[in-house]
Design a protein around this motif. Structure first.
Motif, mmCIF file in Angstrom:
data_model
loop_
_atom_site.group_PDB
_atom_site.id
_atom_site.type_symbol
_atom_site.label_atom_id
_atom_site.label_comp_id
_atom_site.label_asym_id
_atom_site.label_seq_id
_atom_site.Cartn_x
_atom_site.Cartn_y
_atom_site.Cartn_z
ATOM 1 N N ILE A 40 41.801 48.007 36.472
ATOM 2 C CA ILE A 40 42.394 46.825 36.687
ATOM 3 C C ILE A 40 41.770 46.211 37.580
ATOM 4 C CG2 ILE A 40 44.496 46.693 37.810
ATOM 5 C CD1 ILE A 40 44.751 49.788 36.697
ATOM 6 N N TRP A 41 42.036 44.495 37.578
ATOM 7 C CA TRP A 41 41.563 43.471 38.231
ATOM 8 C C TRP A 41 42.435 42.521 39.008
ATOM 9 C CZ3 TRP A 41 37.620 41.615 34.101
ATOM 10 C CH2 TRP A 41 37.079 42.198 33.940
ATOM 11 N N GLU A 42 43.014 42.354 40.193
ATOM 12 C CA GLU A 42 43.774 42.380 41.220
ATOM 13 C C GLU A 42 43.487 41.270 41.911
ATOM 14 O OE1 GLU A 42 47.386 42.768 43.946
ATOM 15 O OE2 GLU A 42 47.791 43.886 41.965
ATOM 16 N N VAL A 43 43.754 39.971 42.071
ATOM 17 C CA VAL A 43 43.201 38.633 42.689
ATOM 18 C C VAL A 43 44.269 37.606 43.554
ATOM 19 C CG1 VAL A 43 41.508 36.693 42.764
ATOM 20 C CG2 VAL A 43 40.488 38.482 41.077
ATOM 21 N N GLU A 44 44.328 37.980 44.753
ATOM 22 C CA GLU A 44 45.333 37.158 45.312
ATOM 23 C C GLU A 44 44.989 36.535 45.965
ATOM 24 O OE1 GLU A 44 48.930 38.288 48.547
ATOM 25 O OE2 GLU A 44 47.930 39.873 48.107
ATOM 26 N N ASN A 45 45.775 35.637 45.915
ATOM 27 C CA ASN A 45 45.918 33.819 47.174
ATOM 28 C C ASN A 45 46.265 33.990 48.701
ATOM 29 O OD1 ASN A 45 45.307 31.422 48.771
ATOM 30 N ND2 ASN A 45 45.763 30.173 46.788
ATOM 31 N N PRO A 46 46.007 34.322 49.344
ATOM 32 C CA PRO A 46 46.956 34.236 50.591
ATOM 33 C C PRO A 46 47.196 33.226 51.229
ATOM 34 C CG PRO A 46 45.044 35.375 50.661
ATOM 35 C CD PRO A 46 44.621 34.995 49.878
ATOM 36 N N SER A 47 46.534 32.186 50.932
ATOM 37 C CA SER A 47 46.299 30.641 52.150
ATOM 38 C C SER A 47 47.650 29.822 51.191
ATOM 39 C CB SER A 47 45.012 30.491 51.439
ATOM 40 O OG SER A 47 44.830 29.806 50.321
ATOM 41 N N ASP A 48 47.764 29.087 51.712
ATOM 42 C CA ASP A 48 48.889 27.643 51.560
ATOM 43 C C ASP A 48 48.316 26.404 50.269
ATOM 44 O OD1 ASP A 48 47.218 26.135 53.230
ATOM 45 O OD2 ASP A 48 48.462 26.612 54.858
ATOM 46 N N ARG A 49 46.916 27.194 50.170
ATOM 47 C CA ARG A 49 46.018 26.370 49.146
ATOM 48 C C ARG A 49 45.990 26.374 47.700
ATOM 49 N NH1 ARG A 49 40.162 24.617 50.938
ATOM 50 N NH2 ARG A 49 39.499 26.931 51.572
ATOM 51 N N ASP A 50 45.964 26.234 46.598
ATOM 52 C CA ASP A 50 45.411 26.284 45.560
ATOM 53 C C ASP A 50 43.790 26.878 45.360
ATOM 54 O OD1 ASP A 50 47.393 25.485 44.272
ATOM 55 O OD2 ASP A 50 46.346 23.087 43.406
ATOM 56 N N MET A 51 43.622 27.858 44.568
ATOM 57 C CA MET A 51 42.386 28.725 44.855
ATOM 58 C C MET A 51 41.829 28.656 43.456
ATOM 59 S SD MET A 51 41.906 32.930 45.706
ATOM 60 C CE MET A 51 40.148 33.752 44.811
ATOM 61 N N LYS A 87 42.975 29.173 37.859
ATOM 62 C CA LYS A 87 44.005 28.720 39.282
ATOM 63 C C LYS A 87 45.367 29.190 39.558
ATOM 64 C CE LYS A 87 46.411 24.377 40.298
ATOM 65 N NZ LYS A 87 46.525 23.219 40.320
ATOM 66 N N LEU A 88 45.154 29.702 40.805
ATOM 67 C CA LEU A 88 45.948 30.688 41.725
ATOM 68 C C LEU A 88 46.567 29.946 42.652
ATOM 69 C CD1 LEU A 88 44.738 34.399 42.295
ATOM 70 C CD2 LEU A 88 46.931 33.242 40.714
ATOM 71 N N GLY A 89 47.992 29.867 42.536
ATOM 72 C CA GLY A 89 48.994 28.683 43.829
ATOM 73 C C GLY A 89 48.651 29.566 45.214
ATOM 74 N N ALA A 90 49.438 28.838 46.513
ATOM 75 C CA ALA A 90 49.874 29.427 46.579
ATOM 76 C C ALA A 90 49.789 31.141 47.076
ATOM 77 C CB ALA A 90 50.629 28.664 48.311
ATOM 78 N N GLY A 91 50.137 31.774 47.397
ATOM 79 C CA GLY A 91 50.932 32.782 47.815
ATOM 80 C C GLY A 91 50.877 33.881 46.172
ATOM 81 N N GLU A 92 50.191 32.873 45.065
ATOM 82 C CA GLU A 92 49.718 33.738 43.516
ATOM 83 C C GLU A 92 49.246 34.719 43.904
ATOM 84 O OE1 GLU A 92 51.613 29.946 40.946
ATOM 85 O OE2 GLU A 92 49.847 30.617 40.727
ATOM 86 N N LYS A 93 49.215 35.878 42.093
ATOM 87 C CA LYS A 93 48.119 36.985 42.343
ATOM 88 C C LYS A 93 48.272 36.672 40.910
ATOM 89 C CE LYS A 93 50.463 40.307 45.455
ATOM 90 N NZ LYS A 93 51.035 41.510 45.981
ATOM 91 N N PHE A 94 46.929 36.971 40.218
ATOM 92 C CA PHE A 94 46.806 37.294 39.258
ATOM 93 C C PHE A 94 45.737 38.716 38.438
ATOM 94 C CE2 PHE A 94 42.280 37.792 36.562
ATOM 95 C CZ PHE A 94 42.198 36.452 35.427
ATOM 96 N N LYS A 95 46.458 38.788 37.671
ATOM 97 C CA LYS A 95 46.138 40.520 37.178
ATOM 98 C C LYS A 95 45.643 40.711 36.205
ATOM 99 C CE LYS A 95 47.944 45.268 38.054
ATOM 100 N NZ LYS A 95 49.121 46.105 38.610
ATOM 101 N N VAL A 96 45.349 41.843 35.339
ATOM 102 C CA VAL A 96 44.829 42.092 33.717
ATOM 103 C C VAL A 96 43.585 43.039 33.936
ATOM 104 C CG1 VAL A 96 44.433 39.500 33.983
ATOM 105 C CG2 VAL A 96 42.928 40.848 34.380
ATOM 106 N N SER A 97 43.667 43.850 32.975
ATOM 107 C CA SER A 97 42.776 45.350 32.562
ATOM 108 C C SER A 97 42.250 44.993 31.603
ATOM 109 C CB SER A 97 43.970 46.341 33.313
ATOM 110 O OG SER A 97 44.723 45.862 31.897
ATOM 111 N N TYR A 98 41.127 46.596 31.520
ATOM 112 C CA TYR A 98 40.641 46.151 29.894
ATOM 113 C C TYR A 98 40.491 47.805 29.905
ATOM 114 C CZ TYR A 98 35.679 47.323 32.347
ATOM 115 O OH TYR A 98 34.840 47.284 33.107
ATOM 116 N N THR A 99 40.226 48.579 28.769
ATOM 117 C CA THR A 99 40.033 50.055 29.392
ATOM 118 C C THR A 99 38.822 50.601 28.570
ATOM 119 O OG1 THR A 99 40.960 50.030 26.727
ATOM 120 C CG2 THR A 99 42.392 50.435 28.537
ATOM 121 N N ILE A 100 38.031 51.309 28.079
ATOM 122 C CA ILE A 100 37.143 52.577 28.062
ATOM 123 C C ILE A 100 37.837 53.616 27.495
ATOM 124 C CG2 ILE A 100 34.810 53.130 28.475
ATOM 125 C CD1 ILE A 100 35.127 51.565 31.230
ATOM 126 N N ALA A 101 37.337 54.021 26.439
ATOM 127 C CA ALA A 101 37.977 54.963 25.565
ATOM 128 C C ALA A 101 36.904 55.393 24.603
ATOM 129 C CB ALA A 101 39.327 54.627 24.287
#
Length: 289
Positions: free
Chosen positions: A124-135, A275-289
């Protein structure tokens, strides 16, 4: 460097805090992961952040400033903080610092999680933009699985047809830049299956765009499925070191890609950039089976 372990009746997973990288995944006692022998490739499963692949001439531009960054970013070479461990899940965190700001001018919080279910490992990957500008960023996986390049096969599937016809692969430039050329090639499949062979990677990675597949499995010569990687990424790579006949192959879900050869645009204009706006989060995942 410290290592953390979780296990269930099927899997025994070990992850290092350096790069928050899987170093071992045993399935019923059998090791699935490459052991990072530097004679071939000294990594096992690095995360690619804040970029996937190389930027042209190792430089990129953002808002009029030029920054230098090596291939695949810096997260794989940094120590993460363990923030949560339960019997079936590990979560690591990396935050921006003065060192990262010299290469990448954004505030960020990157979390990597590993969760065991009965028959799979979820990454699981989660990226958060804690700033007040785009990332702007890219992220990807680079897990290396033990196999025999002279005998084993790859099976490609997708949600619609399950078994694929041929694939179209972009070709990485052979000028040593690690960037993408304008050349493509057809990857010939038979009922979705590709015979592995060392020369398959003479032109570097297979770069498969446009969601042509969402599941890639390694199949042994006797028909046994060794490992299956499933994802919902817009593109992925398949790689083994060129001209080495290495005993592993990487199956790499990507949310981002290297520059095209000669690209000199702004970071925000890179193909497949997120692109992440101010305060936004990006969350995705992949699986190994």
């Amino acid at each position: 460097m410290k290592k953390y372990n979780i296990k269930n009746d099927i899997f025994n997973l070990t992850v290092s805090d350096h790069g928050a990288e899987i170093t071992s995944l045993l399935k019923n006692g059998r090791e699935l992961m490459w052991h990072a022998d530097p004679a071939f490739w000294g990594r096992t499963s690095p995360v690619l952040f804040p970029q996937v692949g190389a930027v042209w001439e190792k430089k990129y531009r953002y808002e009029g400033k030029t920054y230098e960054m090596g291939q695949h970013g810096f997260a794989r070479d940094m120590d993460f903080k363990m923030i949560s461990q339960t019997s079936d899940e590990l979560v690591f965190e990396l935050r921006d610092s003065e060192d990262t700001k010299a290469k990448y001018p954004f505030d960020f919080v990157l979390k990597l999680g590993y969760k065991l279910t009965d028959d799979k490992v979820e990454v699981i990957w989660e990226v958060e933009n804690p700033s007040d500008r785009d990332m702007f960023f890219s992220i990807g996986g680079h897990p290396a699985f033990n196999c025999d390049l002279n005998k084993d096969k790859l099976l490609f599937m997708n949600k619609e047809s399950k078994v694929l016809g041929n694939l179209t692969s972009h070709v990485v430039s052979l000028d040593g830049s690690g960037c993408l050329s304008d050349k493509t090639k057809e990857v010939v499949l038979e009922d979705g299956v590709l015979d592995l062979k060392p020369e398959l990677f003479d032109e570097d990675a297979l770069v498969i765009e446009d969601r042509q597949a969402d599941t890639v499995a390694i199949i042994a010569a006797d028909g046994e499925t060794i490992v299956t990687v499933s994802f919902d990424a817009p593109l992925f790579g398949v790689w083994s070191p060129d001209h080495k006949n290495a005993p592993f192959v990487c199956i790499e879900p990507w949310y981002g890609r290297c520059d095209r050869t000669g690209f000199t645009g702004d970071l925000s204009e890179r193909e497949y950039v997120n692109k992440l706006g101010a305060g936004e989060k990006f969350k995705v995942s992949y699986t190994i089976a």
